[in-house]
Design a protein around this motif. Structure first.
Motif, short mmCIF file in Angstrom:
data_model
loop_
_atom_site.label_atom_id
_atom_site.label_comp_id
_atom_site.label_asym_id
_atom_site.label_seq_id
_atom_site.Cartn_x
_atom_site.Cartn_y
_atom_site.Cartn_z
N ASP A 216 -18.78 16.22 -8.15
CA ASP A 216 -18.59 14.84 -8.64
C ASP A 216 -17.84 14.83 -9.96
OD1 ASP A 216 -19.46 11.88 -8.66
OD2 ASP A 216 -20.17 12.64 -10.61
N HIS A 217 -18.29 15.64 -10.89
CA HIS A 217 -17.60 15.73 -12.18
C HIS A 217 -18.04 16.98 -12.92
CE1 HIS A 217 -21.41 14.09 -13.78
NE2 HIS A 217 -20.99 14.48 -14.97
N THR A 360 -21.67 18.92 -11.85
CA THR A 360 -22.55 18.02 -11.11
C THR A 360 -21.96 17.81 -9.72
OG1 THR A 360 -23.19 16.94 -13.15
CG2 THR A 360 -23.66 15.74 -11.12
N GLN A 488 -20.47 6.61 -19.71
CA GLN A 488 -21.34 5.64 -19.03
C GLN A 488 -20.55 4.58 -18.28
OE1 GLN A 488 -24.06 4.36 -22.08
NE2 GLN A 488 -25.20 6.28 -21.99
N ARG A 492 -21.97 7.52 -15.35
CA ARG A 492 -22.49 8.89 -15.54
C ARG A 492 -23.07 9.01 -16.94
NH1 ARG A 492 -17.04 9.97 -13.02
NH2 ARG A 492 -17.52 10.43 -10.84
#
Ligand code: BG6
Length: 506
Positions: A216-217, A360, A488, A492
């Motif tokens: 995801d990141h 993640t 955010q 995230r």
């Protein structure tokens, strides 16, 4: 790498420009002591110190002896023995490295040395890198003859921005070949950084998932507890972005994101790292404004003392707009990473010393496990590469809690280097110097990689040079609120240094 696994480096003279300086006694000599002790170098290593201070070798030895006497590590008899042997092989030439005379003397020394091999380490202010290289070359000291090598080692900063980095590279390359230039990024000397490649390419269950289908990141954090302290002069003209991002953080990023090299030789690895850094998206000024934030610490308590604000630090301009914290969201334009943001942050006077890479993974597509209505998704898997301190690797997964009710809980499969290996007391430069001495450039930066790194941060440098001030943050925090907003707004959150999976919402 440890002593018995590899042959000692070939005979050589290690020539230190700036031999009476702090770096030599604090880092270079302790590294060479460790290397002697573990057999990475033999008795055929000689050290030639060059310094502006008048005097002979006794002056240098006296300074080194009195510094080492204050080091707890030297209580160990093996270290003491290694130092006593090494100090007999140290010579000193007093002279000005901007003048030719000293190079004549170095030539004379090397022509009588047991081996003509030489590595020149430039512990001098970076503005002199080009000058010293030029003089070495003009005096014939970079000529490699009959199997004798001549190498230059320099350490960041490699320029101040893209233009100056290009200029420095061009200048160095007009006096030495790329294969004679060893650009040190000390992060590459860290075991945990070298382990990134092994973690990825020796493990099918990791590398098979290493792409935008499953990740995801990525977050890369280098948080420091230390403040700017006595380094105001250097730091105020540098700032967190230049000091840490195009070099250390980008080395971590390149290791995490590069394609598998065809071979583990230096050029194959540096080709892949260079390719990756060249794929970093170069932002327009508008995109740079959206994807980069900066901060500077205010006055406040930190680790039991009252820290003055950054702008109240000695040798820092009271109206300074230099940042002590930076957070960026970067994109890597490759098939593997399209759509996966890389969030980077680093800063001084933060809550903890913590350098980590957090991968993640995406959430499972759906889960039939009973879930609270407010949190229908399971927490995603994470792989945390803990670079320092407490070096290790944590893999966070979900399991079933024991009991009759089907309840999932996140847990962590932890590995700590210290539990399994004797990592001993190392300076982190042993592997770098060993590779410098044996002629392996894997752990050193190549000109193209450095320039690609500067190219990716240049839009932020340009933008911040136009004006504005960094946002304030309290010492002991994890940076300014704008850094939280940066991540955010994508739904995230930053991984916290002390975050444990048990604390995650399951
Ligand atoms: C240096 C920076 O290159 O790296 C310092 O100039 C920084 O500002 C240091 O503190 C961090 O290195 P390490 O190994 O202590 O994490």
């Amino acid at each position: 790498m440890s002593g018995p696994d590899v042959a000692p480096a070939p005979p050589l003279t290690f020539v230190i420009f700036g031999a009476t300086g702090d770096l030599t006694r604090r880092l270079l000599i302790p590294t060479l002591i460790n290397m002697s002790r573990s057999g990475l170098v033999g008795d055929d290593l000689h050290i030639l110190g060059i310094g502006i201070e008048p005097g002979g070798v006794d002056m240098l030895l006296e300074r080194l002896d009195s510094f080492l006497a204050t080091s707890g590590d030297m209580q160990e008899p093996e270290r003491q023995e290694a130092w006593q042997s090494l100090r007999k092989r140290i010579a000193y030439i007093s002279g000005d490295f901007t003048q030719n005379a000293v190079y004549d003397e170095i030539s004379k020394y090397l022509s009588q040395a047991p081996s003509a091999n030489a590595a020149f380490y430039l512990a001098v202010p970076p503005r002199f890198f080009g000058d010293v290289a030029e003089k070495l070359s003009a005096n014939g000291l970079m000529n490699e003859t009959a199997g004798a090598f001549r190498r230059i080692a320099i350490e960041k900063p490699f320029g101040h921005d893209l233009a100056s980095a290009r200029e420095l590279n061009a200048r160095l390359l007009s006096h030495a070949n790329e294969n004679q230039i060893y650009r040190i990024d000390h992060f590459l000397g860290k075991e945990t950084v070298q382990n990134i490649m092994t973690t990825r390419f020796a493990n099918m269950m990791i590398e098979a998932l290493w792409n935008n289908n499953y990740i995801d990141h990525v977050q890369i954090t280098a948080a420091e507890l230390v403040d700017v302290g006595t380094r105001g002069k250097f730091y105020d003209s540098t700032g967190a972005l230049r000091d840490m991002v195009p070099n250390h953080l980008f080395q971590l990023l390149a290791m995490v994101a590069m394609e598998p090299p065809n071979n583990f030789d230096a050029e194959s690895i540096r080709n892949e790292k260079g390719k990756l850094l060249k794929a970093l998206r170069i932002y327009s000024p508008e995109d740079a404004a959206k994807n980069g934030v900066r901060g500077a610490y205010t006055a406040g308590p930190l680790a039991g003392k009252d820290l003055p604000a950054y702008t109240g630090t000695a040798d820092v301009a009271p109206d300074s707009s230099t940042e002590t914290f930076v957070a960026l969201k970067l994109l890597v334009d490759t098939w593997r990473w399209a759509g996966v943001p890389f969030y980077l942050r680093t800063g001084k006077a933060l809550k903890a010393r913590d350098t980590e890479i957090v991968i993640t993974f995406r959430q499972v597509p759906f889960a039939q496990f009973p879930r609270p209505a407010s949190r229908p998704q399971l927490p995603p898997n994470r792989l945390i590469i803990q670079v320092q301190p407490d070096e290790g690797l944590d893999m966070e997964i979900s399991i079933k809690a024991p009991g009759l009710v089907l309840k999932t809980v996140p847990i962590s499969l932890d590995f700590r280097y210290a539990d399994r290996f004797d990592i001993g007391k190392q300076t982190g430069y042993e592997s770098l110097f060993y590779e410098l001495f044996v002629g392996d450039q894997t752990l050193f930066q190549r000109a193209d990689g450095i320039e690609a790194g500067w190219a990716a941060v240049q839009p932020f440098l340009d933008l911040w040079a136009e004006g504005g001030k960094p946002d304030p943050y309290a010492p002991g925090s994890m940076g300014p609120a704008c850094a939280d907003d940066l991540i955010q707004r994508d739904g995230r959150a930053w991984h916290q240094p002390d975050e444990k999976p048990e604390g995650r919402q399951e």
